[in-house]
Design a protein around this motif. Structure first.
Motif, mmCIF file in Angstrom:
data_model
loop_
_atom_site.group_PDB
_atom_site.id
_atom_site.type_symbol
_atom_site.label_atom_id
_atom_site.label_comp_id
_atom_site.label_asym_id
_atom_site.label_seq_id
_atom_site.Cartn_x
_atom_site.Cartn_y
_atom_site.Cartn_z
ATOM 1 N N ALA A 128 6.546 3.846 -7.460
ATOM 2 C CA ALA A 128 7.236 2.922 -6.545
ATOM 3 C C ALA A 128 7.620 1.673 -7.342
ATOM 4 C CB ALA A 128 6.332 2.584 -5.358
ATOM 5 N N THR B 145 0.805 -0.171 -4.793
ATOM 6 C CA THR B 145 1.771 0.899 -4.500
ATOM 7 C C THR B 145 1.630 2.027 -5.519
ATOM 8 O OG1 THR B 145 3.455 -0.273 -5.774
ATOM 9 C CG2 THR B 145 3.486 -0.592 -3.379
ATOM 10 N N HIS B 146 2.288 3.113 -5.218
ATOM 11 C CA HIS B 146 2.241 4.309 -6.067
ATOM 12 C C HIS B 146 2.847 3.993 -7.439
ATOM 13 C CE1 HIS B 146 3.259 8.462 -7.280
ATOM 14 N NE2 HIS B 146 2.197 8.766 -6.559
ATOM 15 N N ARG C 164 7.439 5.151 5.314
ATOM 16 C CA ARG C 164 7.972 6.476 4.947
ATOM 17 C C ARG C 164 7.292 7.592 5.738
ATOM 18 N NH1 ARG C 164 10.867 3.474 2.619
ATOM 19 N NH2 ARG C 164 11.226 3.286 0.382
ATOM 20 N N PHE D 111 10.563 -5.493 3.412
ATOM 21 C CA PHE D 111 10.608 -6.939 3.655
ATOM 22 C C PHE D 111 12.047 -7.457 3.637
ATOM 23 C CE2 PHE D 111 6.534 -5.951 1.728
ATOM 24 C CZ PHE D 111 5.655 -6.569 2.596
ATOM 25 N N GLY D 112 12.953 -6.643 3.075
ATOM 26 C CA GLY D 112 14.327 -7.103 2.917
ATOM 27 C C GLY D 112 14.529 -7.704 1.535
ATOM 28 N N GLY D 113 14.137 -6.947 0.516
ATOM 29 C CA GLY D 113 14.361 -7.380 -0.869
ATOM 30 C C GLY D 113 13.450 -8.529 -1.271
ATOM 31 N N GLN E 155 10.459 -0.121 -7.558
ATOM 32 C CA GLN E 155 11.266 -1.204 -6.976
ATOM 33 C C GLN E 155 10.374 -2.220 -6.260
ATOM 34 O OE1 GLN E 155 15.130 -0.274 -5.268
ATOM 35 N NE2 GLN E 155 14.576 -1.449 -3.444
ATOM 36 N N MET E 156 9.442 -1.714 -5.461
ATOM 37 C CA MET E 156 8.542 -2.623 -4.732
ATOM 38 C C MET E 156 7.759 -3.489 -5.718
ATOM 39 S SD MET E 156 7.668 -3.473 -1.614
ATOM 40 C CE MET E 156 7.665 -5.161 -2.150
ATOM 41 N N ARG F 231 4.773 14.853 -11.204
ATOM 42 C CA ARG F 231 4.790 13.497 -11.742
ATOM 43 C C ARG F 231 3.377 13.145 -12.168
ATOM 44 N NH1 ARG F 231 7.625 10.169 -7.148
ATOM 45 N NH2 ARG F 231 5.840 11.018 -6.069
ATOM 46 N N SER G 28 0.314 -3.438 3.896
ATOM 47 C CA SER G 28 1.729 -3.175 4.190
ATOM 48 C C SER G 28 2.138 -1.760 3.793
ATOM 49 C CB SER G 28 2.588 -4.187 3.420
ATOM 50 O OG SER G 28 3.949 -3.894 3.614
ATOM 51 N N GLN H 211 11.525 12.475 -1.929
ATOM 52 C CA GLN H 211 12.700 11.735 -2.421
ATOM 53 C C GLN H 211 13.326 12.374 -3.649
ATOM 54 O OE1 GLN H 211 9.557 10.799 -2.440
ATOM 55 N NE2 GLN H 211 9.091 9.184 -3.898
ATOM 56 N N GLY I 181 0.782 -1.227 0.000
ATOM 57 C CA GLY I 181 0.000 0.000 0.000
ATOM 58 C C GLY I 181 0.813 1.275 0.000
ATOM 59 N N GLY I 182 0.274 2.251 0.706
ATOM 60 C CA GLY I 182 0.888 3.576 0.733
ATOM 61 C C GLY I 182 0.197 4.534 -0.220
ATOM 62 N N GLY J 247 7.219 -1.427 7.176
ATOM 63 C CA GLY J 247 8.658 -1.616 6.936
ATOM 64 C C GLY J 247 8.919 -2.506 5.746
HETATM 65 P P1 NAP Z 1 10.137 1.771 -3.994
HETATM 66 O O1 NAP Z 1 11.276 2.640 -4.380
HETATM 67 O O2 NAP Z 1 9.446 1.027 -5.049
HETATM 68 O O3 NAP Z 1 10.579 0.717 -2.886
HETATM 69 C C1 NAP Z 1 11.740 0.858 -2.103
HETATM 70 C C2 NAP Z 1 11.694 -0.167 -0.998
HETATM 71 O O4 NAP Z 1 10.753 0.244 0.000
HETATM 72 C C3 NAP Z 1 11.197 -1.531 -1.434
HETATM 73 O O5 NAP Z 1 12.231 -2.288 -2.028
HETATM 74 C C4 NAP Z 1 10.714 -2.098 -0.120
HETATM 75 O O6 NAP Z 1 11.807 -2.447 0.718
HETATM 76 C C5 NAP Z 1 10.086 -0.904 0.538
HETATM 77 N N1 NAP Z 1 8.664 -0.760 0.246
HETATM 78 C C6 NAP Z 1 8.068 -0.003 -0.714
HETATM 79 N N2 NAP Z 1 6.743 -0.086 -0.629
HETATM 80 C C7 NAP Z 1 6.478 -0.915 0.409
HETATM 81 C C8 NAP Z 1 5.288 -1.385 1.005
HETATM 82 N N3 NAP Z 1 4.072 -0.978 0.573
HETATM 83 N N4 NAP Z 1 5.396 -2.227 2.062
HETATM 84 C C9 NAP Z 1 6.609 -2.616 2.524
HETATM 85 N N5 NAP Z 1 7.772 -2.186 2.001
HETATM 86 C C10 NAP Z 1 7.704 -1.354 0.969
HETATM 87 O O7 NAP Z 1 9.046 2.618 -3.185
HETATM 88 P P2 NAP Z 1 8.981 4.187 -2.862
HETATM 89 O O8 NAP Z 1 8.813 4.915 -4.136
HETATM 90 O O9 NAP Z 1 10.095 4.529 -1.924
HETATM 91 O O10 NAP Z 1 7.582 4.236 -2.091
HETATM 92 C C11 NAP Z 1 7.490 3.779 -0.759
HETATM 93 C C12 NAP Z 1 6.034 3.722 -0.351
HETATM 94 O O11 NAP Z 1 5.445 5.004 -0.448
HETATM 95 C C13 NAP Z 1 5.182 2.786 -1.184
HETATM 96 O O12 NAP Z 1 4.330 2.114 -0.292
HETATM 97 C C14 NAP Z 1 4.398 3.669 -2.091
HETATM 98 O O13 NAP Z 1 3.133 3.155 -2.440
HETATM 99 C C15 NAP Z 1 4.274 4.927 -1.240
HETATM 100 N N6 NAP Z 1 4.217 6.142 -2.040
HETATM 101 C C16 NAP Z 1 5.208 6.384 -2.923
HETATM 102 C C17 NAP Z 1 5.170 7.507 -3.684
HETATM 103 C C18 NAP Z 1 6.249 7.768 -4.692
HETATM 104 O O14 NAP Z 1 6.222 8.844 -5.245
HETATM 105 N N7 NAP Z 1 7.166 6.869 -4.973
HETATM 106 C C19 NAP Z 1 4.106 8.408 -3.539
HETATM 107 C C20 NAP Z 1 3.094 8.143 -2.621
HETATM 108 C C21 NAP Z 1 3.168 6.991 -1.878
HETATM 109 P P3 NAP Z 1 12.382 -3.956 0.782
HETATM 110 O O15 NAP Z 1 13.187 -4.125 -0.459
HETATM 111 O O16 NAP Z 1 13.179 -3.959 2.041
HETATM 112 O O17 NAP Z 1 11.209 -4.881 0.835
#
Ligand code: NAP
Length: 251
Positions: free
Chosen positions: A78, A74-75, A36, A52-54, A80-81, A198, A32, A139, A9-10, A50
């Motif tokens: 996002a 996820t967004h 952040r 999961f650790g890859g 990588q997730m 974006r 999950s 970020q 989620g997120g 948090g």
């Molecule tokens: P990302 O670059 O795709 O993921 C980086 C790491 O964060 C993943 O490898 C994972 O760690 C952990 N992760 C990401 N989403 C997770 C989740 N829902 N539950 C558990 N672990 C998660 O993600 P990001 O862009 O940093 O975004 C992080 C979170 O913020 C996501 O949930 C996303 O939906 C939310 N969000 C993101 C944005 C954005 O602009 N990117 C905007 C709004 C909300 P591990 O490898 O350790 O598992």
């Protein structure tokens, strides 16, 4: 036994799905968060927080928790997730669907310049000093330190932790959704002459795009990253139907 579902989620879509699934006797969902945001909104289903650790960590989690279906909500940025979810679900043989909000599309009177990433957006602002509204997550803010000639206005839920930020940056703290009139007022009062965004999609942050259109401002639009393909849904109800199709009957 109800179907054990992991929702990544997120996002507002993930929360909307959580609200639809709450109290559904055929499903046992867990939502999950990456962790952040220090104060995520309360949810009506169990949550975990948090990374999961890859990929290997996610495979372990799926097996340990006996997860039977994963929804990647996820967004759109996002990536990588999402890539980890595809790989881990393939390894653990767990069905996966993505819940993705549709992109915004350009209108005839929009002035979009579409670029590939935040670095390209910073370059697209040009050499002359401008007043820039950064409609981005925290970020990406540090990238604009490479274009320090501009004045930046950014709006975030929480203050960024990075030490490298553009020198002339004003931060507003607020959480959407935002309203179009207020966005127009903000852009006008702050004498913004270009918006960086974006293509998040959805209604919650679209008001800044509408405001830019109304004021005739250019928008530097950072395109979505390519996410791994799979079963993609844009609708929460379709996702619920998919889960019901996997769930045992008569629970
Ligand atoms: P990302 O670059 O795709 O993921 C980086 C790491 O964060 C993943 O490898 C994972 O760690 C952990 N992760 C990401 N989403 C997770 C989740 N829902 N539950 C558990 N672990 C998660 O993600 P990001 O862009 O940093 O975004 C992080 C979170 O913020 C996501 O949930 C996303 O939906 C939310 N969000 C993101 C944005 C954005 O602009 N990117 C905007 C709004 C909300 P591990 O490898 O350790 O598992």
């Amino acid at each position: 036994m109800p179907l054990r579902v992991l929702i990544l989620g997120g996002t507002t879509e993930a929360s909307a799905l959580a609200h639809k699934l709450a109290g559904d006797a055929r499903l046992a969902p867990v939502l999950s968060f990456a962790g952040r945001t220090a104060s995520p909104r309360p949810q009506p289903i169990p949550t975990r927080v948090g990374g999961f650790g890859g990929i290997a960590g996610l495979v372990d989690f799926l097996r340990r928790e006996a997860i039977e279906a994963v929804v990647d909500a996820t967004h759109p940025y996002a990536d990588q997730m999402s890539a980890h979810a595809v790989a881990a679900c393939a390894q653990a043989d767990v069905p996966l669907a993505s819940l993705v909000r549709p992109e915004w599309t350009v209108h005839a009177d929009d002035r979009w310049q579409v670029v590939g990433d935040a670095e390209a957006a910073a370059r697209a602002l040009g050499a002359e000093p401008r007043r820039v509204f950064l409609g981005l997550g925290r970020q990406d803010l540090h990238v604009f330190a490479t274009a320090p000639q501009h004045h930046y206005l950014a709006r975030l839920i929480e203050r960024p932790e990075q030490e490298t930020l553009p020198p002339d940056l004003r931060l507003l703290q607020a959480r959407g959704p935002f309203d179009r009139d207020a966005e127009e007022r903000l852009l006008r009062e702050q004498q913004i002459d270009v918006v960086v965004s974006r293509n998040s999609g959805g209604a919650a942050t679209y008001a800044k795009i509408e405001a830019a259109r109304a004021l005739g401002l250019p928008v530097v639009m950072i395109a979505r990253p390519a996410k791994p393909a799979g079963q993609v849904m844009t609708d929460v109800d379709a996702c619920v139907a998919w889960l019901h199709g996997l769930a045992p009957r008569g629970v």
